[in-house]
Scaffold this motif. Structure first.
Motif, mmCIF file in Angstrom:
data_model
loop_
_atom_site.group_PDB
_atom_site.id
_atom_site.type_symbol
_atom_site.label_atom_id
_atom_site.label_comp_id
_atom_site.label_asym_id
_atom_site.label_seq_id
_atom_site.Cartn_x
_atom_site.Cartn_y
_atom_site.Cartn_z
ATOM 1 N N GLU A 189 36.132 36.392 44.903
ATOM 2 C CA GLU A 189 36.251 36.660 43.467
ATOM 3 C C GLU A 189 35.201 35.881 42.683
ATOM 4 O O GLU A 189 34.608 36.405 41.734
ATOM 5 N N MET A 190 34.959 34.634 43.108
ATOM 6 C CA MET A 190 33.971 33.816 42.409
ATOM 7 C C MET A 190 32.574 34.397 42.578
ATOM 8 O O MET A 190 31.787 34.452 41.623
ATOM 9 N N ILE A 249 37.077 30.656 37.209
ATOM 10 C CA ILE A 249 36.882 31.896 36.445
ATOM 11 C C ILE A 249 37.688 31.825 35.153
ATOM 12 O O ILE A 249 37.180 32.158 34.070
ATOM 13 N N HIS A 302 31.768 37.521 43.092
ATOM 14 C CA HIS A 302 31.691 38.749 42.296
ATOM 15 C C HIS A 302 31.499 38.409 40.817
ATOM 16 O O HIS A 302 30.693 39.047 40.120
ATOM 17 N N TYR A 303 32.222 37.392 40.330
ATOM 18 C CA TYR A 303 32.147 37.017 38.922
ATOM 19 C C TYR A 303 30.767 36.470 38.554
ATOM 20 O O TYR A 303 30.157 36.912 37.568
ATOM 21 N N ASP A 311 40.862 26.993 38.951
ATOM 22 C CA ASP A 311 40.497 28.399 38.723
ATOM 23 C C ASP A 311 39.296 28.433 37.782
ATOM 24 O O ASP A 311 39.432 28.531 36.558
ATOM 25 N N ARG A 316 41.463 34.554 48.411
ATOM 26 C CA ARG A 316 40.377 35.432 47.972
ATOM 27 C C ARG A 316 39.459 34.765 46.955
ATOM 28 O O ARG A 316 38.561 35.410 46.421
ATOM 29 N N SER A 317 39.665 33.506 46.644
ATOM 30 C CA SER A 317 38.943 32.864 45.551
ATOM 31 C C SER A 317 37.437 32.881 45.741
ATOM 32 O O SER A 317 36.689 33.082 44.782
#
Length: 581
Positions: free
Chosen positions: A293-294, A418, A296-297, A416, A289-290
């Motif tokens: 998520e990235m 984020i 969205h961030y 990671d 899901r990275s």
């Protein structure tokens, strides 16, 4: 577990050396079977380059426990790697009982112990190949342990000091010859036995050297030369053809030699540290899901300014009042909650000077995976002498904030992104909190002394705070694009990002918050000192120069070192003193 670890480390090292030297060298071995018999024995070789133990180990089927210079073992990473492959320290200037006991124990347990009787890299008349006297160590060890000595001669490895020899398809020839084992003469009296061993060993070295010379028709260039001469062959050619007065040639040669030696040493240390960073990063894989998520961030962050991103929450607790005695520890709950409870408590070690709270305070920001805080404490005392208070700040995931099961700073920079960005945010906000409590106690001026990762955080702090007498940023990570997509310290990170389909364009959408290169300082740029290592492979000097020109009015100091080293901090503090801080 310990035995399993050493077995795995030795296996990995053996495979790595075979692959490396199989690509860059063509090793010719004479009587290799002599090095493959059972039982313990002492392997004694001539020494012409730092590559010798690795090359010899790559052609001997059994594992060799090498005696290595004691100076290497206090270095955290290098010492760890040497011990992992069962090397042990030896003092070249005196007989060390612990070394002798360790060598004898290993020999009696049926292992091979490797050493260089010359005590260092030698060539010409100083080399035992040319008849120089042997040190008594090998004969003493062999006689006490009751094991034979296997003589070994290596020729050609010193040419690997030349960068051209590492080009693809060059395959530099290297020659190794093993002699017949020399017995330890158990029936003779001690001094007589040692004399016999030394006499036979010296003769064996000469015979093996002559055999290689004749068998392979070695040329003068094949024979041992000083490492410096190999590295400086190109530099001397340039100097000898330059349009300079003849009286200046020795000075230019000396300067060129020093420059090449410094670059070689600095690059070697940088690459070794980069390899260790990549090894630690390999423990941190991204999940499927990275990418989502990235996205969205960064979409949420695109709406923010640096002041918004690094703002101290209104209801955030700040540090309790600080005590008056030296060495006080300030702790407070971090306003940023992470998945690691140990990282959720901010901490700074405070060292007040005689002037009290109204004195200016320097914030000391350490490097990523900083090996020790001892040096920073020493420099804190120096700032105290200059009339400054000092704060050694424990940055996120470092020192007191390291979660159990992880290395110091291991979680601060991984694939990671984020967590990396939130770690930067956490560090900057906590520094602003610390400055706020110190202002309440009467401090109105601050300085920043940041190194590498600490320099990165210090540069970001300078974009949102103005009360600085100086901001000294040593080898700071300012070009985040290069740090992620080109740096040798981020090879594993890049592989994980590409597997997760995280591309440079997505990451770049956060640079207005995380990259100092994309921002301007809120403080006066005249107060900013950038320090670049001339041989730095991570924070490239051209990138430091680029941000120094962008932050108009700032100063640039160049230091002859790589990314890792202590010369930079000494010269930086000297420069600050000259500027009267």
């Amino acid at each position: 577990m310990r035995s399993l670890f050493h077995s795995a480390a030795n296996y990995i090292a053996a495979i790595s050396m075979k692959l490396l030297f199989g690509c860059v060298a063509r090793v010719h071995v004479v009587r290799g079977k002599n090095a493959n018999h059972n039982g313990g024995f002492l392997l004694a070789a001539n020494h012409i380059s730092h590559f010798d133990p690795f090359i010899i180990s790559s052609v001997v089927p059994r594992k060799i426990d090498w005696m290595a210079m004691a100076e290497f073992f206090p270095l955290p990473l290098l010492g760890f790697l040497l011990r992992a492959v069962d090397a042990f320290p030896a003092d070249r200037n005196r007989a060390d009982r612990a070394t002798i006991r360790s060598a004898i124990e290993r020999l009696k347990n049926g292992r091979i112990v490797g050493l260089f009787p010359e005590g260092g890299i030698r060539n010409g008349a100083r080399s035992l190949l040319e008849g120089a006297p042997l040190r008594p160590g090998p004969s003493t060890l062999a006689h006490i342990a009751g094991v034979p000595i296997l003589p070994c001669v290596i020729v050609g490895s010193d040419r690997l000091y030349s960068k051209e020899r590492w080009l693809p398809l060059r395959r530099t020839p290297i020659w190794i010859a093993f002699g017949n084992p020399i017995k330890h003469f158990p029936d003779l009296e001690k001094s007589t036995a040692r004399a016999c061993i030394e006499r036979e060993l010296a003769a064996a070295f000469k015979l093996l050297y002559a055999e290689l010379h004749e068998k392979f028709s070695l040329t003068p260039d094949d024979l041992p030369h000083p490492p410096r001469e190999r590295m400086l062959k190109k530099s001397r050619h340039i100097v000898n053809h330059a349009s300079v007065p003849l009286r200046d040639l020795p000075v230019l040669r000396s300067e060129a030699e020093r420059h090449v030696m410094q670059r070689f040493a600095a690059s070697g240390v940088d690459l070794l540290m980069c390899a260790s960073i990549n090894l630690l990063q390999s423990r941190h894989h991204l999940h499927a899901r990275s990418r989502g998520e990235m996205e969205h961030y960064v979409t949420a962050c695109e709406k923010l300014t640096a002041e918004n991103f690094y703002a101290v929450p209104n209801d955030a607790e700040i540090a309790a009042p600080v005590g008056e005695r030296p060495g006080v520890t300030i702790t407070w709950p971090s306003p940023i909650n992470t998945n690691f409870p140990a990282n959720n408590t901010a901490r700074a070690d405070f060292f007040p000077c005689a002037r009290g709270w109204e004195a200016p305070t320097v914030l000391m920001l350490h490097a990523l995976m900083s090996a020790s805080h001892i040096g920073y404490r020493r420099y804190a005392a120096r700032f105290n002498e200059l009339g400054w208070n000092a704060c050694f700040v424990h940055l996120p995931y470092h020192y007191s904030r390291v979660p159990r099961g992880y290395w110091n700073g291991e979680l601060a920079v991984t694939a990671d992104l984020i967590r990396n960005a939130e770690g930067l945010r956490q560090g900057v906000i906590e520094l602003r909190q610390l400055m706020a409590i110190l202002r309440e106690r009467g401090c109105q001026q601050f300085g920043v002394l940041g190194t590498s990762y600490g320099g990165w955080i210090g540069a970001l702090l300078a974009t949102v705070e103005r009360d600085f007498r100086f901001v000294a940023l040593m080898a700071p990570i300012v070009n985040v694009e290069h740090a992620i997509w080109e740096s040798p310290a981020a090879r594993f990170m890049r592989r994980e990002l590409r597997r997760a389909n995280i591309d440079p364009s997505l990451v770049a959408r956060h640079f207005h918050l995380s990259s100092p290169m994309h921002n301007q300082p809120l403080c006066d740029p005249v107060r900013v000192l950038f320090v670049a290592g001339e041989f730095d492979l991570i924070a490239r000097p051209e990138h430091i120069e680029a941000i120094q020109q962008k932050w108009r009015g700032s100063e640039l100091l160049r230091v002859r070192q790589g990314h890792f080293g202590y010369r930079m901090i000494r010269e930086t503090i000297a420069q600050l003193e000259e500027r009267r801080l």
